[in-house]
Design a protein around this motif. Structure first.
Motif, PDB file in Angstrom:
ATOM      1  N   GLY A  66      -9.405   5.217   1.918  1.00 58.80           N
ATOM      2  CA  GLY A  66      -9.565   6.689   0.879  1.00 58.80           C
ATOM      3  C   GLY A  66      -8.207   6.344  -0.062  1.00 58.80           C
ATOM      4  O   GLY A  66      -7.155   6.239  -0.009  1.00 58.80           O
ATOM      5  N   SER A  67      -8.015   7.431  -0.531  1.00 57.36           N
ATOM      6  CA  SER A  67      -6.792   8.052  -1.830  1.00 57.36           C
ATOM      7  C   SER A  67      -7.067   8.997  -0.971  1.00 57.36           C
ATOM      8  O   SER A  67      -7.872  10.218  -0.827  1.00 57.36           O
ATOM      9  CB  SER A  67      -7.414   7.322  -3.139  1.00 57.36           C
ATOM     10  OG  SER A  67      -7.937   7.794  -3.915  1.00 57.36           O
ATOM     11  N   PHE A  68      -5.757   9.310  -1.277  1.00 54.37           N
ATOM     12  CA  PHE A  68      -5.400  11.254  -0.995  1.00 54.37           C
ATOM     13  C   PHE A  68      -4.819  11.235  -2.764  1.00 54.37           C
ATOM     14  O   PHE A  68      -4.135  10.838  -4.017  1.00 54.37           O
ATOM     15  CB  PHE A  68      -4.471  11.878  -0.065  1.00 54.37           C
ATOM     16  CG  PHE A  68      -3.049  10.882  -0.430  1.00 54.37           C
ATOM     17  CD1 PHE A  68      -2.309  11.540  -1.395  1.00 54.37           C
ATOM     18  CD2 PHE A  68      -2.834   9.981   0.096  1.00 54.37           C
ATOM     19  CE1 PHE A  68      -0.895  10.720  -1.128  1.00 54.37           C
ATOM     20  CE2 PHE A  68      -1.863   9.195  -0.367  1.00 54.37           C
ATOM     21  CZ  PHE A  68      -0.220   9.828  -0.643  1.00 54.37           C
ATOM     22  N   ASP A  69      -5.001  12.793  -3.058  1.00 57.76           N
ATOM     23  CA  ASP A  69      -4.467  13.945  -4.458  1.00 57.76           C
ATOM     24  C   ASP A  69      -3.913  14.425  -3.982  1.00 57.76           C
ATOM     25  O   ASP A  69      -3.459  14.803  -3.093  1.00 57.76           O
ATOM     26  CB  ASP A  69      -5.563  15.064  -4.007  1.00 57.76           C
ATOM     27  CG  ASP A  69      -4.887  15.829  -6.025  1.00 57.76           C
ATOM     28  OD1 ASP A  69      -4.071  15.605  -5.787  1.00 57.76           O
ATOM     29  OD2 ASP A  69      -6.078  15.987  -6.486  1.00 57.76           O
ATOM     30  N   GLU A  72      -3.147  18.149  -2.650  1.00 61.03           N
ATOM     31  CA  GLU A  72      -3.573  18.301  -1.748  1.00 61.03           C
ATOM     32  C   GLU A  72      -2.396  18.898  -0.512  1.00 61.03           C
ATOM     33  O   GLU A  72      -1.253  17.998  -0.679  1.00 61.03           O
ATOM     34  CB  GLU A  72      -5.084  17.877  -0.688  1.00 61.03           C
ATOM     35  CG  GLU A  72      -5.916  17.360  -2.372  1.00 61.03           C
ATOM     36  CD  GLU A  72      -6.906  16.902  -1.596  1.00 61.03           C
ATOM     37  OE1 GLU A  72      -6.812  15.719  -0.882  1.00 61.03           O
ATOM     38  OE2 GLU A  72      -8.007  16.825  -1.855  1.00 61.03           O
ATOM     39  N   SER A  73      -2.493  19.679   0.277  1.00 62.73           N
ATOM     40  CA  SER A  73      -1.698  19.989   1.426  1.00 62.73           C
ATOM     41  C   SER A  73      -1.834  19.279   2.337  1.00 62.73           C
ATOM     42  O   SER A  73      -2.696  18.036   2.061  1.00 62.73           O
ATOM     43  CB  SER A  73      -2.343  21.436   2.144  1.00 62.73           C
ATOM     44  OG  SER A  73      -2.951  20.677   2.957  1.00 62.73           O
ATOM     45  N   ALA A  74      -0.429  18.840   3.230  1.00 66.14           N
ATOM     46  CA  ALA A  74      -0.906  17.621   3.813  1.00 66.14           C
ATOM     47  C   ALA A  74      -1.506  17.738   4.838  1.00 66.14           C
ATOM     48  O   ALA A  74      -2.297  16.537   5.304  1.00 66.14           O
ATOM     49  CB  ALA A  74       0.256  18.313   4.937  1.00 66.14           C
ATOM     50  N   ARG A  75      -2.071  19.101   5.375  1.00 70.59           N
ATOM     51  CA  ARG A  75      -3.235  19.136   6.757  1.00 70.59           C
ATOM     52  C   ARG A  75      -4.230  18.815   6.049  1.00 70.59           C
ATOM     53  O   ARG A  75      -4.922  18.202   6.376  1.00 70.59           O
ATOM     54  CB  ARG A  75      -3.724  20.527   7.198  1.00 70.59           C
ATOM     55  CG  ARG A  75      -4.656  20.593   7.782  1.00 70.59           C
ATOM     56  CD  ARG A  75      -4.326  22.325   8.778  1.00 70.59           C
ATOM     57  NE  ARG A  75      -4.580  23.488   7.338  1.00 70.59           N
ATOM     58  CZ  ARG A  75      -5.518  24.188   7.317  1.00 70.59           C
ATOM     59  NH1 ARG A  75      -6.940  24.085   7.410  1.00 70.59           N
ATOM     60  NH2 ARG A  75      -5.412  24.959   6.757  1.00 70.59           N
ATOM     61  N   THR A  76      -4.580  19.028   4.445  1.00 69.38           N
ATOM     62  CA  THR A  76      -5.920  18.425   3.735  1.00 69.38           C
ATOM     63  C   THR A  76      -5.707  16.703   3.703  1.00 69.38           C
ATOM     64  O   THR A  76      -7.430  15.894   3.769  1.00 69.38           O
ATOM     65  CB  THR A  76      -6.096  18.815   2.450  1.00 69.38           C
ATOM     66  OG1 THR A  76      -6.749  20.905   2.496  1.00 69.38           O
ATOM     67  CG2 THR A  76      -7.665  18.186   2.224  1.00 69.38           C
ATOM     68  N   ARG A  77      -5.077  16.023   3.435  1.00 67.02           N
ATOM     69  CA  ARG A  77      -5.047  14.999   3.307  1.00 67.02           C
ATOM     70  C   ARG A  77      -5.351  14.912   5.010  1.00 67.02           C
ATOM     71  O   ARG A  77      -5.618  13.286   4.657  1.00 67.02           O
ATOM     72  CB  ARG A  77      -3.253  14.443   2.936  1.00 67.02           C
ATOM     73  CG  ARG A  77      -3.504  14.829   1.389  1.00 67.02           C
ATOM     74  CD  ARG A  77      -1.907  14.073   1.190  1.00 67.02           C
ATOM     75  NE  ARG A  77      -1.063  15.431   0.321  1.00 67.02           N
ATOM     76  CZ  ARG A  77      -0.039  15.028   0.193  1.00 67.02           C
ATOM     77  NH1 ARG A  77       0.643  13.592   0.537  1.00 67.02           N
ATOM     78  NH2 ARG A  77       0.819  15.726  -0.220  1.00 67.02           N
ATOM     79  N   CYS A 127      -0.347   6.678   5.668  1.00 65.23           N
ATOM     80  CA  CYS A 127      -2.680   6.847   4.755  1.00 65.23           C
ATOM     81  C   CYS A 127      -2.816   7.905   3.935  1.00 65.23           C
ATOM     82  O   CYS A 127      -3.455   8.448   2.715  1.00 65.23           O
ATOM     83  CB  CYS A 127      -4.037   6.477   5.311  1.00 65.23           C
ATOM     84  SG  CYS A 127      -4.255   4.683   6.055  1.00 65.23           S
ATOM     85  N   ALA A 128      -2.213   9.039   4.703  1.00 70.77           N
ATOM     86  CA  ALA A 128      -1.767  10.292   3.656  1.00 70.77           C
ATOM     87  C   ALA A 128      -0.442  10.840   3.321  1.00 70.77           C
ATOM     88  O   ALA A 128      -0.693  11.734   2.075  1.00 70.77           O
ATOM     89  CB  ALA A 128      -2.088  11.712   4.816  1.00 70.77           C
ATOM     90  N   GLY A 129       0.397   9.552   2.912  1.00 73.52           N
ATOM     91  CA  GLY A 129       1.118   9.879   2.347  1.00 73.52           C
ATOM     92  C   GLY A 129       2.173  10.630   2.298  1.00 73.52           C
ATOM     93  O   GLY A 129       3.221  11.277   2.297  1.00 73.52           O
ATOM     94  N   LEU A 130       2.541  10.844   4.026  1.00 73.51           N
ATOM     95  CA  LEU A 130       3.330  11.772   4.516  1.00 73.51           C
ATOM     96  C   LEU A 130       3.991  10.673   5.649  1.00 73.51           C
ATOM     97  O   LEU A 130       4.714  11.485   6.562  1.00 73.51           O
ATOM     98  CB  LEU A 130       2.864  12.504   5.904  1.00 73.51           C
ATOM     99  CG  LEU A 130       1.723  13.937   4.365  1.00 73.51           C
ATOM    100  CD1 LEU A 130       0.495  14.130   5.903  1.00 73.51           C
ATOM    101  CD2 LEU A 130       2.323  14.566   4.032  1.00 73.51           C
ATOM    102  N   ASP A 131       4.319   9.639   4.811  1.00 69.29           N
ATOM    103  CA  ASP A 131       5.537   8.759   6.090  1.00 69.29           C
ATOM    104  C   ASP A 131       6.900   8.790   5.457  1.00 69.29           C
ATOM    105  O   ASP A 131       7.673   8.107   5.726  1.00 69.29           O
ATOM    106  CB  ASP A 131       4.926   7.322   6.247  1.00 69.29           C
ATOM    107  CG  ASP A 131       4.520   6.462   4.991  1.00 69.29           C
ATOM    108  OD1 ASP A 131       4.685   7.305   3.655  1.00 69.29           O
ATOM    109  OD2 ASP A 131       4.541   5.562   4.600  1.00 69.29           O
ATOM    110  N   GLY A 132       6.836   9.819   4.603  1.00 68.48           N
ATOM    111  CA  GLY A 132       8.567   9.945   3.312  1.00 68.48           C
ATOM    112  C   GLY A 132       9.220  10.529   4.875  1.00 68.48           C
ATOM    113  O   GLY A 132       9.271  11.531   5.595  1.00 68.48           O
ATOM    114  N   ALA A 133      10.594  11.400   4.059  1.00 70.72           N
ATOM    115  CA  ALA A 133      11.457  12.121   5.651  1.00 70.72           C
ATOM    116  C   ALA A 133      10.572  13.879   5.164  1.00 70.72           C
ATOM    117  O   ALA A 133       9.708  14.144   4.209  1.00 70.72           O
ATOM    118  CB  ALA A 133      13.024  12.323   4.048  1.00 70.72           C
TER     119      ALA A 133
END
Length: 199
Positions: A66-69, A72-77, A127-133
């Protein structure tokens, strides 16, 4: 055929066989036959242990689809990508259930469970784009998310609805609690940093 292709075909075949057999009873020879390969194709590439270790990675791969917007919130992703994992598992439910019973009831399986849950959580964040700082330590994020996924998995194992409503409800509830914990930890970290700076 590459090693990765052999492992992928082996996992697919093993999950198919597990629909009617216990995971521990399945042999590599039977897997090779189901996969349309020769046993020698697996030599130096994968044995039963390697294939067992690769099963949950095959489920994790579903989160990559999938892809994420970014709006969207981190929880939704996280909810969206993790549900893709459960949808992947649902496609092979009977085989996956056989694997999970083995994983949770054998010493070898328990070792895999600990390792794979952390890997699943890491990949979900990626995958949710939350692997940054983040203001929250990475290890804390991974451990907390691994717990949330494990609780949702318990619901999936008891799922009776085609739309995975039980699983979705459990995952959403766990992610809400996770979000609250992370916000508390983040605020606590900021207060500590401010106090240290003022000293």
């Amino acid at each position: 055929m590459t090693r990765d292709e052999i492992i992928a075909k082996g996992v697919e075949a093993a999950l198919k066989l597990a629909e009617t057999e216990t995971w521990s009873a399945i042999t590599l020879a039977a897997i090779a036959e189901e996969a349309g390969l020769n046993l020698r194709d697996f030599h130096l590439h994968a044995d039963k242990d390697v294939l067992s270790a690769a099963v949950e990675r095959s489920f994790d791969a579903g989160m990559s689809e999938g892809s994420f917007d970014k709006a969207e919130s981190a929880r939704t992703r996280l909810f969206d990508v993790i549900m893709m994992r459960f949808e992947t598992m649902e496609e092979v439910r009977d085989g996956a259930m056989s694997f999970l019973r083995w994983r949770d009831r054998s010493l070898d399986g328990l070792g895999l469970r600990v390792k794979n849950r952390a890997a699943t959580a890491k990949w979900a964040l990626t995958c949710a784009g939350l692997d940054g700082a983040s203001a929250v330590p990475r290890g804390v994020q991974i451990t907390a998310l691994a717990w949330a996924i494990a609780q949702a998995e318990r619901a999936w194992r008891q799922e009776t609805s085609a739309d995975l409503s039980r699983t979705m409800a459990a995952l959403d509830a766990e992610l809400i609690k996770l979000e609250e914990r992370m916000e508390w930890l983040s605020a606590r970290g900021k207060r500590k940093a401010k106090t240290d700076a003022d000293q």
